[in-house]
Design a protein around this motif. Structure first.
Motif, mmCIF file in Angstrom:
data_model
loop_
_atom_site.group_PDB
_atom_site.id
_atom_site.type_symbol
_atom_site.label_atom_id
_atom_site.label_comp_id
_atom_site.label_asym_id
_atom_site.label_seq_id
_atom_site.Cartn_x
_atom_site.Cartn_y
_atom_site.Cartn_z
ATOM 1 N N GLY A 102 0.779 -1.227 0.000
ATOM 2 C CA GLY A 102 0.000 0.000 0.000
ATOM 3 C C GLY A 102 0.809 1.275 0.000
ATOM 4 N N ASP A 103 2.131 1.174 0.106
ATOM 5 C CA ASP A 103 2.966 2.376 0.102
ATOM 6 C C ASP A 103 2.895 3.100 -1.241
ATOM 7 N N ILE A 104 2.996 4.425 -1.166
ATOM 8 C CA ILE A 104 3.042 5.269 -2.354
ATOM 9 C C ILE A 104 4.457 5.830 -2.475
ATOM 10 N N VAL A 105 5.108 5.511 -3.581
ATOM 11 C CA VAL A 105 6.495 5.921 -3.816
ATOM 12 C C VAL A 105 6.517 7.176 -4.681
ATOM 13 N N LEU A 106 7.261 8.169 -4.226
ATOM 14 C CA LEU A 106 7.422 9.420 -4.969
ATOM 15 C C LEU A 106 8.744 9.411 -5.731
ATOM 16 N N LEU A 107 8.671 9.710 -7.027
ATOM 17 C CA LEU A 107 9.826 9.900 -7.899
ATOM 18 C C LEU A 107 9.617 11.198 -8.660
#
Length: 224
Positions: A182-187
């Motif tokens: 469920g983690d949201i990864v920012l790039l």
């Protein structure tokens, strides 16, 4: 331009880590703010911001591996090479979402300014890509109820922040966290995107997770 945001982005990441933008803040009648998707599925969500640097290697990774990804674009950053992004949406598994027109801190703007930034970006991106975005990433992760109200008026269903920032803002990549379902990864579309994207994919694999499309999971989990 992207390096000038390094300090602000780092501070935003710290505030999120301490729960400033909870998993899904459901105010009455307002779109939720989401930093993590509540799901039991072994998935993680990759998101890429801005759009200034159009790296062919990053595009190759996304296309060849069929990676689901949400692109939170600034219309001006995408406009000088729209084909770079339309290829990702048409041949890959990318969706285009809203990141405002000029990347301001929306909490500092009056109602007219918020409307111009959020609705304006939605209209421009809709015209360029044939679909009006329904998700908004507020610049710097800066959100309050006035921003949520403005977002709702522009048709936004959820404001998406992040769980972990994998962007290399300086000369050395940040420590790689252990990802959870469920983690949201920012790039970001920076010169280091291909390497940052690979680190995120490697971290997901190490945790037994697969990248997944964000919007369907926001719906299926009841966030929106």
């Amino acid at each position: 331009m992207w390096r000038s945001r390094a300090v602000v982005a780092a501070l935003a990441s710290l505030s999120l880590a301490f729960g400033a933008a909870g998993s899904a803040q459901a105010g009455v009648g307002l779109p939720p703010v989401v930093a993590h998707v509540p799901t039991s599925e072994k998935v993680v969500f990759l998101t890429i911001d801005d759009g200034w640097n159009h790296d062919p290697e990053a595009a190759r990774i996304l296309l060849e591996r069929r990676v689901p990804v949400s692109l939170f674009l600034l219309p001006g950053a995408a406009s000088y090479d729209v084909q770079y992004f339309t290829r990702l949406t048409q041949e890959g598994r990318a969706s285009v979402e809203n990141h405002t027109v000029g990347h301001p801190d929306l909490t500092t703007l009056d109602a007219a300014g918020k409307d111009a930034e959020v609705c304006g970006a939605g209209e421009q991106l809709g015209a360029a890509f044939g679909r009006t975005p329904k998700l908004l990433r507020p610049p710097y992760g800066a959100v309050n109820d006035d921003v949520r109200l403005a977002a709702k008026a522009c048709g936004v269903k959820a404001l998406v922040t992040w769980t972990h920032d994998f962007t290399t803002w300086g000369d050395v990549p940040p420590p790689t966290p252990r990802l959870a379902a469920g983690d949201i990864v920012l790039l970001h579309f920076t010169p280091t995107l291909a390497a940052d994207l690979q680190r995120a994919l490697d971290a997901a694999r190490a945790a037994g997770l697969k990248p997944a499309a964000l919007m369907p999971h926001l719906k299926s989990s009841g966030v929106i």
